[in-house]
Scaffold this motif. Structure first.
Motif, short mmCIF file in Angstrom:
data_model
loop_
_atom_site.label_atom_id
_atom_site.label_comp_id
_atom_site.label_asym_id
_atom_site.label_seq_id
_atom_site.Cartn_x
_atom_site.Cartn_y
_atom_site.Cartn_z
N ALA A 406 0.83 -1.20 0.00
CA ALA A 406 0.00 0.00 0.00
C ALA A 406 0.87 1.25 0.00
N ASP A 407 1.99 1.20 0.72
CA ASP A 407 2.91 2.34 0.75
C ASP A 407 3.53 2.59 -0.63
N THR A 408 3.89 1.50 -1.30
CA THR A 408 4.47 1.63 -2.64
C THR A 408 3.47 2.26 -3.61
N ILE A 409 2.20 1.80 -3.53
CA ILE A 409 1.15 2.35 -4.39
C ILE A 409 0.95 3.83 -4.09
N THR A 410 0.91 4.15 -2.80
CA THR A 410 0.72 5.55 -2.40
C THR A 410 1.87 6.41 -2.91
N GLN A 411 3.12 5.93 -2.80
CA GLN A 411 4.26 6.68 -3.29
C GLN A 411 4.20 6.87 -4.82
N THR A 412 3.71 5.83 -5.49
CA THR A 412 3.57 5.93 -6.95
C THR A 412 2.60 7.04 -7.34
N ILE A 413 1.45 7.06 -6.59
CA ILE A 413 0.45 8.09 -6.88
C ILE A 413 1.02 9.47 -6.59
N ILE A 414 1.75 9.58 -5.46
CA ILE A 414 2.30 10.90 -5.08
C ILE A 414 3.32 11.35 -6.12
N ASN A 415 4.06 10.42 -6.69
CA ASN A 415 5.13 10.78 -7.63
C ASN A 415 4.63 11.02 -9.06
N ILE A 416 3.28 10.87 -9.28
CA ILE A 416 2.77 11.15 -10.62
C ILE A 416 2.93 12.63 -10.92
N ARG A 417 3.49 12.94 -12.03
CA ARG A 417 3.70 14.33 -12.42
C ARG A 417 2.65 14.74 -13.45
#
Length: 417
Positions: A406-417
């Motif tokens: 879940a943390d990895t998914i959240t980081q992926t969403i946050i890193n979307i530019r």
């Protein structure tokens, strides 16, 4: 949302580990009962109920259930180590409050009370009398072992089982207890007065004619002038038939019993009063034999030990061969023992959900028997608990992986530019 679900899983796995660890830690605790974790799923329920597409909100600890299965019985060298073979709990008094336990390691405190390591007193039913046959099951009391001496008992009944040799000659010489030629046979035994003082008693038999005998009982002393005949004149006569069976008597003999006159022992004790039963005295050939001489008196005695029966009757044994019932172990059962509240020291307390205790005697109803010189070991199955450890560890790791994912998914969403 996955974080909270995984967190509930971590908490559940942690609780599982704690319960399993507690079981393992108490695997050598006498009377300990293992527990197991029970979980339930969590759903967010609206007023319309849970929809078919609803996703659960995780897991929660629903209950820590106690398992009251029988533990193994391990034998010890202490009489006061008690184990219950079957259902039931020992009843203990903790400062006046009743608690319940399966741990039976007891000892005697300085005041004579039977207690466990925490000083909680074992509860028993008081005896009605000292025979140990009946008990007052309507109330409980602390079991106390008195260190006082056992009271003596004066001799009142004497039983004789012997054979008088029919071939022995008739003696016509006047009887003299100090002259062995004036009587055919004699036998000695001990009797006791009301203060427990031992006295030597001797019965002399003098043959008067065929199948006809005189007998005399003397007390204390062996030299001239020392022997004292009971009552001063207690000579009794008895006869046998041609088959050697006692048929009649005279003097103090009535039927088969001789009632002797009272004898003052001279030491402040009450007068001695004997009754001797000759029902088992016969006259056959083949020599004079004494098969048994019994009397019901005994001296004072000191406490030598305790004995506990399977029915839970606790008796004090004394050095004079006597025993007195001190009480009968009380056991308690509950309608729902799984809801008893654990209070530590391997004890449980009553709760509303457990129901009120049903106190009774061991071996009655559903209550088990008492095993003295033994302790019930923990019912924890180490092999099963180790498997539970592995399962709980994997559950914990899996839920940790959910958080990591879940943390990895959240980081992926946050890193979307």
């Amino acid at each position: 949302m996955p974080f909270s679900i995984a967190l509930s899983g971590l908490n559940a796995a942690s609780s599982d580990l704690e319960v399993t660890g507690n079981n393992i830690a108490n695997s050598s605790t006498n009377g300990f009962k293992s527990s197991r974790t029970e979980f339930s799923d969590v759903f967010a329920v609206s007023t319309g109920g849970v929809s078919a597409t609803a996703i659960g909100s995780g897991v929660r600890l629903a209950n820590v259930a106690q398992e009251f299965g029988q533990g193994n019985i391990d034998f010890t060298s202490s009489t006061l180590d008690l184990a219950i073979n079957g259902e039931g709990f020992f009843v203990l008094s903790d400062g006046g409050s009743q608690i319940y336990s399966r741990a039976g390691a007891y000892n005697i405190d300085r005041n004579g009370y039977v207690v466990n390591s925490a000083g909680q007193r074992l509860q028993v039913f008081d005896p009605i009398g000292t025979s140990g046959d009946t008990f007052n099951t309507g109330s409980l009391s602390d079991l106390q072992v008195s260190q006082t001496e056992g009271a003596p008992q004066a001799t009142s009944d004497i039983g004789v089982n012997m054979n008088l040799d029919s071939s022995d000659p008739v003696i016509t010489a006047p009887f003299d207890p100090n002259d062995a030629t004036t009587f055919n046979f004699s036998t000695s035994f001990s009797v006791f007065d009301s203060q427990g003082v031992e006295h030597s008693a001797t019965v002399y038999f003098q043959k008067q004619a065929s199948n006809d005998w005189d007998a005399r009982l003397y007390l204390d002393g062996t030299g001239p002038g020392d022997v004292v005949q009971v009552g001063g004149s207690d000579t009794f006569n008895f006869t046998f038939d041609d088959a050697g069976q006692l048929v009649s008597g005279s003097g103090d003999l009535t039927g088969t019993e001789v009632v002797f006159d009272a004898k003052n022992p001279g030491n402040g004790a009450a007068d001695l009063n004997f009754t001797m039963d000759l029902a088992e005295v016969v006259q056959y050939g083949g020599g004079f034999t004494v098969n048994s001489l019994s009397q019901d008196g005994f001296a004072k005695g000191k406490l030598s030990g305790l004995s506990i029966s399977d029915e839970g009757v606790i008796s004090a044994r004394f050095t004079n061969g006597q025993s007195n019932a001190l009480g009968k172990v009380a056991l308690a059962s509950f309608p729902n023992p799984g809801e008893l509240r654990q209070v530590g020291n391997t004890n449980w307390a009553e709760t509303f959900s457990s129901g009120q205790p049903l106190v009774g005697e061991p071996g009655t109803g559903s209550l088990g028997a008492i095993q003295s010189g033994a302790l019930e070991s923990s019912n924890v199955d180490i092999a099963a608990e180790l498997i539970k450890l592995i399962t709980a560890q994997r559950n914990f790791q899996a839920n940790s992986q959910v958080i990591s994912t879940a943390d990895t998914i959240t980081q992926t969403i946050i890193n979307i530019r």
